[in-house]
Design a protein around this motif. Structure first.
Motif, PDB file in Angstrom:
ATOM      1  N   LEU A   1     -36.401 -54.588 -31.245  1.00 10.50           N
ATOM      2  CA  LEU A   1     -36.479 -54.324 -29.810  1.00 10.50           C
ATOM      3  C   LEU A   1     -35.092 -54.152 -29.214  1.00 10.50           C
ATOM      4  N   GLU A   2     -34.158 -54.989 -29.634  1.00  9.19           N
ATOM      5  CA  GLU A   2     -32.784 -54.895 -29.142  1.00  9.19           C
ATOM      6  C   GLU A   2     -32.174 -53.540 -29.496  1.00  9.19           C
TER       7      GLU A   2
ATOM      8  N   PHE B   1     -33.649 -50.824 -27.168  1.00  9.93           N
ATOM      9  CA  PHE B   1     -33.100 -50.859 -25.813  1.00  9.93           C
ATOM     10  C   PHE B   1     -31.662 -50.357 -25.787  1.00  9.93           C
ATOM     11  N   ASN B   2     -30.869 -50.735 -26.773  1.00 10.41           N
ATOM     12  CA  ASN B   2     -29.472 -50.296 -26.825  1.00 10.41           C
ATOM     13  C   ASN B   2     -29.377 -48.775 -26.963  1.00 10.41           C
TER      14      ASN B   2
ATOM     15  N   ALA C   1     -31.580 -46.648 -25.960  1.00 11.94           N
ATOM     16  CA  ALA C   1     -32.028 -46.048 -24.706  1.00 11.94           C
ATOM     17  C   ALA C   1     -30.950 -46.121 -23.632  1.00 11.94           C
ATOM     18  N   ILE C   2     -30.291 -47.269 -23.534  1.00 13.11           N
ATOM     19  CA  ILE C   2     -29.310 -47.482 -22.471  1.00 13.11           C
ATOM     20  C   ILE C   2     -28.002 -46.744 -22.734  1.00 13.11           C
TER      21      ILE C   2
ATOM     22  N   TYR D   1     -34.704 -42.380 -26.561  1.00 15.73           N
ATOM     23  CA  TYR D   1     -35.875 -43.222 -26.281  1.00 15.73           C
ATOM     24  C   TYR D   1     -36.883 -43.202 -27.428  1.00 15.73           C
TER      25      TYR D   1
ATOM     26  N   GLY E   1     -38.488 -49.956 -28.068  1.00 16.66           N
ATOM     27  CA  GLY E   1     -38.042 -50.376 -26.746  1.00 16.66           C
ATOM     28  C   GLY E   1     -37.777 -49.192 -25.839  1.00 16.66           C
ATOM     29  N   GLY E   2     -37.177 -48.143 -26.413  1.00 16.11           N
ATOM     30  CA  GLY E   2     -36.887 -46.944 -25.639  1.00 16.11           C
ATOM     31  C   GLY E   2     -38.140 -46.222 -25.191  1.00 16.11           C
TER      32      GLY E   2
ATOM     33  N   ARG F   1     -40.964 -47.549 -24.474  1.00 16.27           N
ATOM     34  CA  ARG F   1     -41.509 -48.293 -23.329  1.00 16.27           C
ATOM     35  C   ARG F   1     -40.817 -47.849 -22.036  1.00 16.27           C
ATOM     36  N   ILE F   2     -39.485 -47.707 -22.100  1.00 21.16           N
ATOM     37  CA  ILE F   2     -38.726 -47.297 -20.923  1.00 21.16           C
ATOM     38  C   ILE F   2     -39.113 -45.870 -20.506  1.00 21.16           C
TER      39      ILE F   2
END
Length: 409
Positions: free
Chosen positions: A253-254, A257-258, A260-261, A266, A270-271, A273-274
């Motif tokens: 998950l980390e 997200f990293n 994506a950010i 994405y 995690g990406g 989901r965003i």
């Protein structure tokens, strides 16, 4: 033939017995749930008493909100992308009929039996989960990495956490030492099971529910915060260091997200989901009043991804936005969003006299709302039955308390 006719005076007793069986069946058997819903409905219709039921149901906020959701969904088929798909989608809401039946038929003396039956079934499900995890046997499609025998891992993780709050409630309310010890041991096995499974949603729900439970249950708030913090921190520390499944899912998950950010990529979990939240929100605002109608909410998702230069997977591989609030908003517009919010608000405002049931109602609501943020909880069967069972149960308890108070006054 006369011997086969059921005395209508006895039907309510049989329905309540079947409520107990329904609670037991929910965690372990979809087939049994469907059969019980059918039999309960037939008995409920046979009993009649429609005027009495109408007067009960017509003023209940949860019943009215659910009815509004179904009616608006039916109206929306006129602008849906596929009439057949839309009607099939809406037909699955029949599980919510159980909430209507609970409200008119539940007797208070069976509430404890219903909760006990649910706990016993969760124990059975948990034992199978441990057996799969330790490779003692194989069961259906469950694996060592996803040892969830009967449900999707997201749903199972949330149900596990809600079960843990019932056990915590028993620890506080039961007077017998034996009952307290058994509840503590069961609670520990539930928490371990939560962290050897892949349901990260449930692990987030665990933090919120444990903190909320102790704040609601213990008068000394500093003590409540201290106990909750110790349980949460120690649980996550142990899980991170001793559960390979949990450790891997955290880093997965980390990483998502990293990417994506920092990379605007994405494609990881995690990406995605965003990206679903962003694309779903934009779709909602572009169809603000009427929505797109019940149907394929993802049909334009790839278009939005391309227009916004999002690097995502093919959005058509997903059936929905994995979020009830976004799905309903896209399908039914602002009115759908207001209705789903009113459904949850009606549960929040239930007036339940017994403290344990009042707290458990709060635990259920929080768990289900958070679950709904990561899953299409009111369209998958296990999610709908989870909602029907406990929203129906607590809504009916509030009705019984109100009737009891009016008699006493």
């Amino acid at each position: 033939m006369g011997g086969l006719i059921i005395d209508k005076q006895e039907i309510n007793k049989y329905i309540n017995y079947l409520f107990i069986a329904y609670a037991f069946s929910f965690p372990v058997s979809k087939a049994a749930v469907s059969l019980l819903e059918f039999v309960i409905f037939i008995l409920w219709v046979y009993k009649g008493e429609w005027n009495y039921r109408y007067h009960l149901l017509k003023d209940n906020p949860l019943i009215l909100s659910l009815s509004a959701l179904i009616i608006l969904s039916l109206i929306s088929v006129f602008w849906a992308s596929s009439l057949g798909y839309a009607l099939d989608y809406i037909s699955k809401y029949y599980h919510f009929l159980m909430i209507f039946i609970f409200y008119t038929a539940l007797e208070k003396k069976y509430v404890t039996n219903i909760l006990t039956a649910f706990l016993m079934s969760m124990l059975l499900s948990e034992l199978l989960s441990y057996g799969i995890y330790f490779e003692l046997f194989q069961f259906k499609n469950a694996t060592v990495h996803m040892p969830t025998p009967f449900m999707h891992h997201v749903t199972y993780s949330v149900v596990l956490v809600f079960t843990s709050t019932i056990l915590l409630s028993n620890i506080f309310s039961h007077e017998e030492l034996k009952s307290k010890i058994l509840s503590i041991l069961f609670f520990i096995t539930i928490v371990i099971n939560l962290f050897i499974n892949g349901g990260r949603t449930g692990q987030i729900v665990f933090i919120v529910l444990i903190a909320t439970f102790f704040l609601m249950r213990i008068k000394d708030k500093l003590k409540a915060i201290l106990i909750a913090t110790i349980i949460i921190v120690s649980t996550f520390f142990i899980a991170y260091n001793f559960s390979n499944n949990f450790n891997q899912r955290v880093h997965q998950l980390e990483k998502g997200f990293n990417k994506a950010i920092y990379e605007k990529d994405y494609t990881d979990q995690g990406g995605m989901r965003i990206s679903m939240i962003m694309i779903g929100t934009q779709t909602f605002f572009d169809n603000f009043v009427l929505g797109t109608g019940i149907g394929n909410v993802m049909k334009d998702a790839n278009h939005y991804s391309t227009v916004n230069n999002y690097k995502t997977r093919d959005m058509n591989m997903f059936a929905d936005f994995h979020n009830v609030f976004i799905n309903i908003s896209v399908q039914l517009g602002i009115f759908g969003l207001l209705i789903i919010l009113s459904i949850f608000y009606s549960i929040f405002t239930l007036k339940i006299k017994t403290r344990e049931y009042f707290i458990l109602n709060r635990m259920f609501l929080i768990a289900f709302v958070l679950y709904s943020c990561t899953h299409n909880s009111i369209h998958v069967m296990n999610g709908m039955v989870f909602f029907a069972l406990f929203a129906g149960l607590f809504n009916a308890i509030a009705r019984l308390d109100k009737e009891e108070a009016s008699v006493l006054s």
